[in-house]
Design a protein around this motif. Structure first.
Motif, PDB file in Angstrom:
ATOM      1  N   ASP A  68       0.851  -1.223  -0.004  1.00 14.96           N
ATOM      2  CA  ASP A  68       0.184   0.013   0.057  1.00 14.96           C
ATOM      3  C   ASP A  68       0.760   1.375   0.078  1.00 14.96           C
ATOM      4  O   ASP A  68       0.207   2.422   0.232  1.00 14.96           O
ATOM      5  CB  ASP A  68      -0.760   0.162   1.200  1.00 14.96           C
ATOM      6  CG  ASP A  68      -0.341   0.267   2.630  1.00 14.96           C
ATOM      7  OD1 ASP A  68       1.017  -0.188   2.671  1.00 14.96           O
ATOM      8  OD2 ASP A  68      -0.780   0.359   3.630  1.00 14.96           O
ATOM      9  N   TYR A  69       2.054   1.117  -0.155  1.00 12.95           N
ATOM     10  CA  TYR A  69       2.948   2.445  -0.188  1.00 12.95           C
ATOM     11  C   TYR A  69       3.805   2.233  -1.434  1.00 12.95           C
ATOM     12  O   TYR A  69       4.133   1.176  -2.051  1.00 12.95           O
ATOM     13  CB  TYR A  69       3.813   2.699   0.814  1.00 12.95           C
ATOM     14  CG  TYR A  69       4.783   1.650   1.283  1.00 12.95           C
ATOM     15  CD1 TYR A  69       5.815   1.773   0.949  1.00 12.95           C
ATOM     16  CD2 TYR A  69       4.521   0.347   1.980  1.00 12.95           C
ATOM     17  CE1 TYR A  69       7.281   0.924   1.318  1.00 12.95           C
ATOM     18  CE2 TYR A  69       5.625  -0.545   2.260  1.00 12.95           C
ATOM     19  CZ  TYR A  69       7.035  -0.177   1.799  1.00 12.95           C
ATOM     20  OH  TYR A  69       7.715  -1.159   2.189  1.00 12.95           O
ATOM     21  N   LYS A  91       9.176   6.365   2.217  1.00 15.35           N
ATOM     22  CA  LYS A  91       7.927   5.737   1.900  1.00 15.35           C
ATOM     23  C   LYS A  91       7.116   6.637   1.359  1.00 15.35           C
ATOM     24  O   LYS A  91       7.021   7.910   2.170  1.00 15.35           O
ATOM     25  CB  LYS A  91       7.280   4.890   3.016  1.00 15.35           C
ATOM     26  CG  LYS A  91       7.972   3.442   3.433  1.00 15.35           C
ATOM     27  CD  LYS A  91       7.495   2.719   4.488  1.00 15.35           C
ATOM     28  CE  LYS A  91       8.350   1.638   5.020  1.00 15.35           C
ATOM     29  NZ  LYS A  91       7.687   0.911   5.906  1.00 15.35           N
ATOM     30  N   ARG A  93       2.978   7.464   0.455  1.00 18.07           N
ATOM     31  CA  ARG A  93       1.378   6.786   0.671  1.00 18.07           C
ATOM     32  C   ARG A  93       0.540   7.555   0.033  1.00 18.07           C
ATOM     33  O   ARG A  93       0.847   8.944   0.364  1.00 18.07           O
ATOM     34  CB  ARG A  93       1.157   6.657   2.266  1.00 18.07           C
ATOM     35  CG  ARG A  93       1.907   5.700   2.858  1.00 18.07           C
ATOM     36  CD  ARG A  93       1.397   5.210   4.237  1.00 18.07           C
ATOM     37  NE  ARG A  93       2.206   4.490   4.843  1.00 18.07           N
ATOM     38  CZ  ARG A  93       2.549   3.038   4.681  1.00 18.07           C
ATOM     39  NH1 ARG A  93       1.910   2.590   4.034  1.00 18.07           N
ATOM     40  NH2 ARG A  93       3.304   2.483   5.410  1.00 18.07           N
ATOM     41  N   ASN A 100      -4.037   8.896  -6.516  1.00 19.58           N
ATOM     42  CA  ASN A 100      -2.633   8.733  -6.496  1.00 19.58           C
ATOM     43  C   ASN A 100      -1.689   9.906  -7.019  1.00 19.58           C
ATOM     44  O   ASN A 100      -0.627   9.894  -7.361  1.00 19.58           O
ATOM     45  CB  ASN A 100      -2.226   7.464  -7.441  1.00 19.58           C
ATOM     46  CG  ASN A 100      -2.818   6.179  -6.712  1.00 19.58           C
ATOM     47  OD1 ASN A 100      -2.967   6.094  -5.572  1.00 19.58           O
ATOM     48  ND2 ASN A 100      -3.180   5.376  -7.611  1.00 19.58           N
ATOM     49  N   LEU A 103       0.989  12.596  -2.837  1.00 23.60           N
ATOM     50  CA  LEU A 103       1.549  11.446  -1.857  1.00 23.60           C
ATOM     51  C   LEU A 103       1.850  12.162  -0.818  1.00 23.60           C
ATOM     52  O   LEU A 103       2.356  13.405  -0.893  1.00 23.60           O
ATOM     53  CB  LEU A 103       2.260  10.730  -2.619  1.00 23.60           C
ATOM     54  CG  LEU A 103       2.013   9.776  -3.788  1.00 23.60           C
ATOM     55  CD1 LEU A 103       2.399  10.314  -5.086  1.00 23.60           C
ATOM     56  CD2 LEU A 103       2.441   8.212  -3.590  1.00 23.60           C
ATOM     57  N   LYS A 104       2.141  11.558   0.533  1.00 28.02           N
ATOM     58  CA  LYS A 104       2.521  12.087   1.655  1.00 28.02           C
ATOM     59  C   LYS A 104       4.055  11.224   1.880  1.00 28.02           C
ATOM     60  O   LYS A 104       3.994   9.885   1.526  1.00 28.02           O
ATOM     61  CB  LYS A 104       1.960  12.078   2.942  1.00 28.02           C
ATOM     62  CG  LYS A 104       0.741  12.917   2.842  1.00 28.02           C
ATOM     63  CD  LYS A 104       1.316  14.267   3.256  1.00 28.02           C
ATOM     64  CE  LYS A 104       0.333  15.208   4.019  1.00 28.02           C
ATOM     65  NZ  LYS A 104       0.687  16.246   4.296  1.00 28.02           N
ATOM     66  N   SER A 112       6.538  13.753   7.606  1.00 25.28           N
ATOM     67  CA  SER A 112       6.164  13.700   6.113  1.00 25.28           C
ATOM     68  C   SER A 112       5.942  14.982   5.198  1.00 25.28           C
ATOM     69  O   SER A 112       5.676  15.845   5.841  1.00 25.28           O
ATOM     70  CB  SER A 112       4.641  12.932   5.951  1.00 25.28           C
ATOM     71  OG  SER A 112       3.647  13.409   6.669  1.00 25.28           O
TER      72      SER A 112
END
Length: 176
Positions: A68-69, A91, A93, A100, A103-104, A112
């Motif tokens: 999921d990342y 990472k 997410r 999409n 993202l963070k 983040s």
């Protein structure tokens, strides 16, 4: 390496600071991103560089979907194409509801930063990544070079989106 991580840490803190002039989300990021197609190696063509990029040449970003990342590995050479390799992995997410395109990214938990894809070639040959406050911008390509016509069009798009393109720095990609 410790210095690079500290700079990345400080940059992430700064990325999260809010301020005036932020556009609505729908005014800024692309409609959607296929993360599987986005995965792989990207070369930095130009940027409004973050502090942690000072002294970097031959900068790349590599993305790999894991569950999921997205694993993000940023690399560069220090000072010259023959300089010491610097690398940091984090990472990313997807932000719910962004399809999409936002993202963070976390390099140092719990901090983040925002990573918004603000331009994307239909064939995923180039991408333009920014920040909601327009402090940072990266023009990326699947190859170490990007034709001047496409580059000029991306710079104009960035200008229209409110990025300070007069500070845009072309990246040295002369590494072997």
């Amino acid at each position: 390496m410790r210095y690079f991580r500290m700079l990345a840490f400080i940059t992430l803190i700064l990325l999260n600071c809010s301020g005036p002039g932020e556009l609505k989300v729908d005014d800024h990021s692309v409609a959607g991103v296929d993360l599987a197609r986005y995965s792989g190696l990207w070369y930095e063509i130009a940027s409004l560089p973050a502090r942690f990029q000072e002294g970097c040449v031959c900068s790349t970003a590599e993305y790999r979907v894991i569950g999921d990342y997205v694993e993000v590995t940023n690399s560069c050479r220090q000072e010259s194409p023959q300089g010491k390799l610097r690398r940091v992995t984090g990472k990313a997410r997807p932000v719910p509801g962004s399809n999409n395109s936002r993202l963070k990214v976390t390099f140092f938990w719990p901090f983040s930063g925002d990573y918004w894809i603000v331009g994307l070639d239909p064939d995923y040959r180039w991408a333009m990544v920014g920040h909601p406050q327009r402090k940072y911008l990266w023009i990326l390509s699947r190859k170490p070079e990007l034709d001047e016509k496409t580059f000029a069009a991306l710079v104009e798009r960035a200008r229209v989106l409110g990025y300070p393109v007069e500070r845009l720095r072309r990246s040295d990609q002369s590494c072997d």
